[in-house]
Each structure stands twice: as structure tokens, then as C-alpha cells.
Write a protein that holds these residues in place. Structure first.
Motif, PDB file in Angstrom:
ATOM      1  N   THR A 111      18.569 -40.328  36.767  1.00  0.00           N
ATOM      2  CA  THR A 111      17.750 -39.729  37.816  1.00  0.00           C
ATOM      3  C   THR A 111      17.368 -38.280  37.490  1.00  0.00           C
ATOM      4  O   THR A 111      16.361 -37.771  38.001  1.00  0.00           O
ATOM      5  N   ALA A 112      18.156 -37.603  36.651  1.00  0.00           N
ATOM      6  CA  ALA A 112      17.886 -36.192  36.329  1.00  0.00           C
ATOM      7  C   ALA A 112      17.008 -36.024  35.100  1.00  0.00           C
ATOM      8  O   ALA A 112      16.452 -34.941  34.885  1.00  0.00           O
ATOM      9  N   VAL A 119      10.821 -29.557  32.583  1.00  0.00           N
ATOM     10  CA  VAL A 119      10.968 -28.145  32.205  1.00  0.00           C
ATOM     11  C   VAL A 119      11.144 -27.985  30.702  1.00  0.00           C
ATOM     12  O   VAL A 119      11.512 -26.908  30.226  1.00  0.00           O
ATOM     13  N   ARG A 120      10.875 -29.042  29.946  1.00  0.00           N
ATOM     14  CA  ARG A 120      10.838 -29.001  28.480  1.00  0.00           C
ATOM     15  C   ARG A 120      12.184 -28.599  27.848  1.00  0.00           C
ATOM     16  O   ARG A 120      12.222 -27.805  26.909  1.00  0.00           O
ATOM     17  N   LEU A 121      13.278 -29.121  28.383  1.00  0.00           N
ATOM     18  CA  LEU A 121      14.562 -28.815  27.760  1.00  0.00           C
ATOM     19  C   LEU A 121      14.633 -29.334  26.330  1.00  0.00           C
ATOM     20  O   LEU A 121      15.417 -28.831  25.522  1.00  0.00           O
ATOM     21  N   SER A 192       3.018 -39.437  34.120  1.00  0.00           N
ATOM     22  CA  SER A 192       3.404 -40.843  33.981  1.00  0.00           C
ATOM     23  C   SER A 192       3.899 -41.452  35.282  1.00  0.00           C
ATOM     24  O   SER A 192       4.111 -42.664  35.357  1.00  0.00           O
ATOM     25  N   GLY A 193       4.122 -40.612  36.308  1.00  0.00           N
ATOM     26  CA  GLY A 193       4.610 -41.124  37.584  1.00  0.00           C
ATOM     27  C   GLY A 193       6.113 -41.222  37.681  1.00  0.00           C
ATOM     28  O   GLY A 193       6.635 -41.795  38.647  1.00  0.00           O
ATOM     29  N   ALA A 194       6.844 -40.663  36.700  1.00  0.00           N
ATOM     30  CA  ALA A 194       8.303 -40.721  36.745  1.00  0.00           C
ATOM     31  C   ALA A 194       8.852 -39.931  37.932  1.00  0.00           C
ATOM     32  O   ALA A 194       9.905 -40.273  38.470  1.00  0.00           O
ATOM     33  N   ILE A 195       8.153 -38.862  38.329  1.00  0.00           N
ATOM     34  CA  ILE A 195       8.477 -38.153  39.561  1.00  0.00           C
ATOM     35  C   ILE A 195       7.170 -37.903  40.321  1.00  0.00           C
ATOM     36  O   ILE A 195       6.089 -37.867  39.725  1.00  0.00           O
ATOM     37  N   THR A 196       7.272 -37.700  41.613  1.00  0.00           N
ATOM     38  CA  THR A 196       6.087 -37.491  42.437  1.00  0.00           C
ATOM     39  C   THR A 196       5.777 -36.004  42.555  1.00  0.00           C
ATOM     40  O   THR A 196       6.603 -35.141  42.255  1.00  0.00           O
ATOM     41  N   GLY A 197       4.565 -35.716  43.032  1.00  0.00           N
ATOM     42  CA  GLY A 197       4.186 -34.328  43.248  1.00  0.00           C
ATOM     43  C   GLY A 197       5.085 -33.647  44.261  1.00  0.00           C
ATOM     44  O   GLY A 197       5.452 -32.472  44.098  1.00  0.00           O
ATOM     45  N   CYS A 202       9.433 -29.648  45.533  1.00  0.00           N
ATOM     46  CA  CYS A 202      10.795 -29.353  46.013  1.00  0.00           C
ATOM     47  C   CYS A 202      11.633 -28.739  44.905  1.00  0.00           C
ATOM     48  O   CYS A 202      12.366 -27.752  45.119  1.00  0.00           O
ATOM     49  N   PHE A 203      11.522 -29.293  43.724  1.00  0.00           N
ATOM     50  CA  PHE A 203      12.238 -28.772  42.561  1.00  0.00           C
ATOM     51  C   PHE A 203      11.774 -27.351  42.243  1.00  0.00           C
ATOM     52  O   PHE A 203      12.581 -26.474  41.927  1.00  0.00           O
TER      53      PHE A 203
END
Length: 395
Positions: A111-112, A119-121, A192-197, A202-203
Motif C-alpha cells: 500500500t505504501a 516522491v521518486r525514492l 497509472s491510477g495506482a493512487i487517486t488525486g 492528502c499526502f
């Protein structure tokens, strides 16, 4: 007539044995899985292919990839499959990305992971480009014969890391529709849709609050200057829509740390030193990010965004040479005004050699080489930082 019929059947069986494509279309017996070792290239006069499948109607998936039977690499003329230079470049970039990204898969829960990629880790180069202006400025704050405050160096590296993360998040939020149309960026979490806007916003809010929180022990001027960098960070992604100079906006955004790191130590700004450092960083970013932008110039034209890579075109090397000269000259002025020791100027000459190499050696038509030259600026930053350190120690 019977002899003619036998002759036709015999010819058909012979063609079936020698033509693997015919076998694929017409063979009705049960398929048998064969290991790779049973499929061997053979010398043949066939006009169809140099490869023969023995006793099987099913391709192993890895064989399909290697011979590219259904792709652009397979040639039905009398030659072996070819892989173009662009294919090799793309495949090499994909392999490198897989290697550099594998640690995220191993360390982060599922999930993380999208947030780690957001953030390009997996690509720390951007963090260094945000950090070097802070570290250069802090090195100049050191007293003659002394090193800068190590705690401040560590603190502002952390600040740079967080600032760059904020920049990546807001950039990908605004650009998610563009990124989905660009080969290099279509796999990013928002595109890609892995997370939403909403999740990204929130992040982003959490990151901004954390950033402000860690500045609370620092003096007010430094904190105000850091907060003043946020509008630059938030508006940077929009610049490529309205101007061919988004890299100039980034030149302020990524290098504002030269001001607030100096203020954190001195409590004020010394224009004779800190402003030349900021100007040097500004032109350095113009040079670096123009090369970086050449990776996506074809896709940028398709999606309708602007960059200095598109504006300067074939004149890019001439312009970036000018940017590099302006950067080195501004650093030299900052060192002169700071009454810094001679090692600074010796190592600054070495830094100018590094920046000259990346400008004149880069292949602007090769995205992988553009990225390599971009990433090499980590070493340019380290050379300049060493120049300031040794210059201060021996001043």
C-alpha cells in the motif's frame, strides 16, 4: 490422377515439416511443451525464417520476445531478427529502472509503494539537486579555517529531501493527464491510477505540515524564506503550459534553499555572497534541466507542453555552454567576495571541466544519455562543495 494426388500430399507434408508458421495454423495434434534448449537456430535457405520449431505448435513466451515473431524486430526477408538501437536503449533503461526500483518492492508494504514512487525514492538525483545549493551556502557560512556546522548540513539535506518530495507530488498531480501520454512517465502512480488525486493531495498536505514543523526550531527569517518557496514549487508544473522557459522557474524553485540555509546560520542575508550563489545555481539548473528536457521533446510536442529543449533545439549546446559559463563565473564571484582560499578556484576549474564534458558529450537524441548527463550533476555539486570546504579551511 492417383499419382498426382500422392505427389500433392507428399509436398504438403514436406512443407508442413519445414514451415513453422504453417504448423502453427494447421497442426491439430496435442501441443507439447519443450524447453528452450530444444529450439535451435539452424542454417536454412528458407525465405521465411532462420528459426525452426521442432515438434511443437506453441511458442515459449521468452522465445517470442527474443525473435519478436509478432513484433517489429522480426523480418520475413532472408535475415536474422534485428533489434534497433532505440529498442536497445529502451530495454536498457527498463532494466536499469527495475534494478534501482527493486529495493522499494523489498522494503515497503504494497500500500505504501505508490507513494514511494510518487516522491521518486528510487531516483535520488533530484534530492541532490535541491540539496547542493543549501550545502554550498552553508559551506560559505563557515569561518576561515573552519568547517561548517555538521548538524546544519544534515538538517538542510533533510529539508531538501522533503522539499523535493513536495515538488514531485504537486508536479505529478497537475501533470497526471500529460504523464499518461508520455512513454517515460506513464507508469507514475497518478498517471497509472495506482493512487487517486485526492490521496495525493492528502499526502501533500501531510508533507507540507511536516516540513513546516521541522522548521520551528530555526529562526524566523529562515522559516519565512522556506514558506515563500512553496508558491514557486506549487506553480512550477503550470509553467510548461504557458512558457518555453519552465526551466527558468525551476531555477528559482530548486535553489531557494541557498537563501534560507544561509539565513538559518547568519540570521540575515549577505547579498555579496549569497546572491551570486543563487545566480550560479539558477544558471546551473537552466543547463541541467534543458538537457533533461530533451528526453521528452517528441512527447512534449504531441501533448502540447513547452520547454527550453523545444525552444533551443539544435542550438541547445551553445546555449547550455553559456549557462554553464554564467554559473561558474557567479560561483567565482561569490568566492572572491567571501575572500576564500586558493583551493576553491583550483577545484572550481575541475567543476567547470565536468560541466563542459556533460554539455559537449551529451547525445541530445538519446534519452538514456540525456538522463546520464543529468544524473552526473551530483558529482558536479560535490566538486563545488569540496571547493568551498577546502577554500574555507585554507583561507
Amino acid at each position: 490422377m492417383a499419382q498426382a494426388s500422392k505427389l500433392i500430399m507428399s509436398s504438403s507434408q514436406t512443407l508442413s515439416r519445414t514451415n513453422p508458421i504453417s504448423n502453427l495454423n494447421h497442426q491439430l495434434r496435442p501441443s507439447i511443451y519443450l524447453p528452450k534448449s530444444s529450439i535451435k537456430p539452424v542454417k536454412s535457405n528458407s525465405k521465411i525464417s532462420h528459426y525452426t520449431l521442432e515438434n511443437s505448435a506453441i511458442f515459449n513466451r521468452s522465445l517470442i520476445k527474443s525473435v519478436r515473431l509478432l513484433g517489429r524486430g522480426f523480418n520475413l526477408a532472408n535475415q536474422a531478427p534485428q533489434v534497433s538501437a532505440s529498442d536497445k536503449t529502451i530495454e536498457k533503461a527498463e532494466e536499469e529502472k527495475a534494478v534501482t526500483s527493486s529495493w522499494i518492492e523489498a522494503v515497503f508494504p504494497e500500500t505504501a509503494r505508490p507513494y514511494a514512487y510518487l516522491v521518486r525514492l528510487d531516483n535520488p538525483t533530484g534530492t541532490f539537486l535541491f540539496a547542493w545549493p543549501c550545502l554550498w551556502s552553508l559551506a560559505f557560512t563557515a569561518n576561515p579555517g573552519s568547517l561548517p556546522d555538521m548538524k546544519m548540513l544534515a538538517f538542510f539535506f533533510l529539508v531538501s529531501f522533503m522539499s523535493r518530495n513536495i515538488a514531485c507530488t504537486i508536479n505529478d498531480y497537475f501533470d497526471k493527464d500529460f504523464d499518461a501520454q508520455v512513454e517515460r512517465t506513464k507508469g507514475r502512480p497518478l498517471a497509472s491510477g495506482a493512487i487517486t488525486g485526492f490521496q495525493a493531495l492528502c499526502f501533500l498536505g501531510i508533507q507540507v505540515l511536516l516540513g513546516y514543523g521541522i522548521f520551528l526550531p530555526i529562526n524566523e527569517l529562515s522559516r519565512i524564506l522556506w514558506v515563500s518557496s512553496l508558491p514557486l514549487i506549487f506553480t512550477y508544473p503550470l509553467m510548461k503550459r504557458i512558457t518555453y522557459w519552465p526551466q527558468a522557474h525551476l531555477g528559482l524553485t530548486a535553489n531557494w534553499g541557498a537563501l534560507y540555509s544561509w539565513a538559518a546560520v547568519k540570521g540575515s542575508l549577505d547579498p555579496a555572497i549569497v546572491f551570486p550563489v543563487l545566480v550560479a545555481c539558477f544558471f546551473w539548473t537552466l543547463e541541467v534541466d534543458t538537457i533533461y528536457a530533451h528526453q521528452d521533446k517528441e512527447d512534449d510536442v504531441k501533448v502540447g507542453v513547452k520547454s527550453t529543449a523545444l525552444l533551443l533545439g539544435d542550438s541547445t549546446k551553445l546555449w547550455t555552454t553559456g549557462f554553464g559559463v554564467a554559473s561558474i563565473a557567479s560561483l567565482a564571484l561569490a568566492g572572491f567576495n567571501a575572500h576564500i582560499g586558493w583551493p576553491f578556484f583550483v577545484l572550481l576549474a575541475a567543476a567547470s571541466g565536468q560541466i563542459a564534458w556533460q554539455i559537449w558529450d551529451v547525445d541530445l537524441s538519446n534519452p538514456a544519455d540525456c538522463f546520464r548527463k543529468f544524473a552526473s550533476n551530483r558529482y558536479f555539486g560535490a566538486i563545488v562543495f569540496s571547493a568551498i570546504l577546502f577554500g574555507r579551511l585554507l583561507s
